[in-house]
Design a protein around this motif. Structure first.
Motif, PDB file in Angstrom:
ATOM      1  N   THR A 187       0.825  -1.195   0.000  1.00  0.00           N
ATOM      2  CA  THR A 187       0.000   0.000   0.000  1.00  0.00           C
ATOM      3  C   THR A 187       0.867   1.256   0.000  1.00  0.00           C
ATOM      4  OG1 THR A 187      -1.651  -1.216   1.259  1.00  0.00           O
ATOM      5  CG2 THR A 187      -1.915   1.148   1.150  1.00  0.00           C
ATOM      6  N   TYR A 188       1.957   1.242   0.743  1.00  0.00           N
ATOM      7  CA  TYR A 188       2.834   2.418   0.755  1.00  0.00           C
ATOM      8  C   TYR A 188       3.471   2.636  -0.610  1.00  0.00           C
ATOM      9  CZ  TYR A 188       6.442   5.745   1.838  1.00  0.00           C
ATOM     10  OH  TYR A 188       7.233   6.860   1.830  1.00  0.00           O
ATOM     11  N   LYS A 235       1.745   8.170   4.710  1.00  0.00           N
ATOM     12  CA  LYS A 235       2.552   7.959   5.910  1.00  0.00           C
ATOM     13  C   LYS A 235       1.906   6.990   6.894  1.00  0.00           C
ATOM     14  CE  LYS A 235       4.833  12.374   5.564  1.00  0.00           C
ATOM     15  NZ  LYS A 235       5.024  13.687   6.149  1.00  0.00           N
ATOM     16  N   ILE A 236       0.577   6.893   6.875  1.00  0.00           N
ATOM     17  CA  ILE A 236      -0.102   5.988   7.806  1.00  0.00           C
ATOM     18  C   ILE A 236       0.298   4.542   7.533  1.00  0.00           C
ATOM     19  CG2 ILE A 236      -2.199   5.714   6.404  1.00  0.00           C
ATOM     20  CD1 ILE A 236      -2.090   6.029  10.227  1.00  0.00           C
ATOM     21  N   ILE A 268       3.316   3.539   6.740  1.00  0.00           N
ATOM     22  CA  ILE A 268       4.597   3.330   7.422  1.00  0.00           C
ATOM     23  C   ILE A 268       4.350   3.051   8.908  1.00  0.00           C
ATOM     24  CG2 ILE A 268       6.765   4.446   8.095  1.00  0.00           C
ATOM     25  CD1 ILE A 268       6.723   3.592   5.214  1.00  0.00           C
ATOM     26  N   VAL A 269       3.412   3.781   9.508  1.00  0.00           N
ATOM     27  CA  VAL A 269       3.065   3.540  10.910  1.00  0.00           C
ATOM     28  C   VAL A 269       2.504   2.134  11.063  1.00  0.00           C
ATOM     29  CG1 VAL A 269       1.563   4.283  12.794  1.00  0.00           C
ATOM     30  CG2 VAL A 269       2.681   5.989  11.352  1.00  0.00           C
ATOM     31  N   SER A 270       1.639   1.730  10.138  1.00  0.00           N
ATOM     32  CA  SER A 270       1.087   0.369  10.173  1.00  0.00           C
ATOM     33  C   SER A 270       2.195  -0.677  10.050  1.00  0.00           C
ATOM     34  CB  SER A 270       0.073   0.171   9.040  1.00  0.00           C
ATOM     35  OG  SER A 270      -1.031   1.009   9.205  1.00  0.00           O
ATOM     36  N   LEU A 271       3.199  -0.403   9.229  1.00  0.00           N
ATOM     37  CA  LEU A 271       4.310  -1.333   9.068  1.00  0.00           C
ATOM     38  C   LEU A 271       5.094  -1.483  10.367  1.00  0.00           C
ATOM     39  CD1 LEU A 271       6.092  -3.129   7.264  1.00  0.00           C
ATOM     40  CD2 LEU A 271       7.401  -1.075   6.710  1.00  0.00           C
ATOM     41  N   PHE A 272       5.389  -0.374  11.039  1.00  0.00           N
ATOM     42  CA  PHE A 272       6.121  -0.457  12.302  1.00  0.00           C
ATOM     43  C   PHE A 272       5.322  -1.206  13.360  1.00  0.00           C
ATOM     44  CE2 PHE A 272       8.562   3.432  10.869  1.00  0.00           C
ATOM     45  CZ  PHE A 272       9.704   2.708  10.588  1.00  0.00           C
ATOM     46  N   ILE A 273       4.012  -0.963  13.409  1.00  0.00           N
ATOM     47  CA  ILE A 273       3.185  -1.669  14.383  1.00  0.00           C
ATOM     48  C   ILE A 273       3.103  -3.150  14.036  1.00  0.00           C
ATOM     49  CG2 ILE A 273       0.843  -1.886  15.296  1.00  0.00           C
ATOM     50  CD1 ILE A 273       0.638   1.158  15.099  1.00  0.00           C
ATOM     51  N   SER A 274       3.071  -3.470  12.743  1.00  0.00           N
ATOM     52  CA  SER A 274       2.996  -4.880  12.359  1.00  0.00           C
ATOM     53  C   SER A 274       4.266  -5.639  12.724  1.00  0.00           C
ATOM     54  CB  SER A 274       2.716  -5.019  10.863  1.00  0.00           C
ATOM     55  OG  SER A 274       3.841  -4.654  10.099  1.00  0.00           O
ATOM     56  N   LEU A 275       5.358  -4.928  12.839  1.00  0.00           N
ATOM     57  CA  LEU A 275       6.614  -5.567  13.235  1.00  0.00           C
ATOM     58  C   LEU A 275       6.779  -5.614  14.758  1.00  0.00           C
ATOM     59  CD1 LEU A 275       8.976  -4.016  10.549  1.00  0.00           C
ATOM     60  CD2 LEU A 275       7.946  -6.288  10.556  1.00  0.00           C
TER      61      LEU A 275
END
Length: 90
Positions: free
Chosen positions: A52-53, A59-60, A62-69
């Protein structure tokens, strides 16, 4: 916000609740399916957030990616704390 980004945000919220908040934590506890479900959801969410990014550049995602990790981050923090505890008790 695109529909897929909204799905990523909802998935990120689910991963956050399953990993970090003690009342809803099922990750690395004695629940039978908690850890596998969290890991599968985390992998699906990280793949979706990257795609999606790349498509929408929001930018949301990227935040979702960090939370998913966050399950990986959680394991790393527990390991570091355990190693430091062993190091200082010697």
């Amino acid at each position: 916000m695109k529909k897929l980004s909204m799905v990523n945000v909802i998935g990120a919220l689910a991963v956050f609740l399953m990993v970090w908040l003690p009342p809803t934590r099922v990750f690395l506890t004695d629940m039978e399916l908690g850890t596998p479900i969290t890991i599968i959801l985390s992998l699906l969410l990280s793949t979706s957030a990257i795609g999606t990014y790349q498509k929408y550049q929001q930018k949301i995602d990227i935040v979702s990616l960090f939370i998913s990790l966050s399950p990986i981050i959680f394991i790393a923090l527990v390991l570091i704390i355990a190693l430091l505890g062993e190091l200082f008790t010697l």
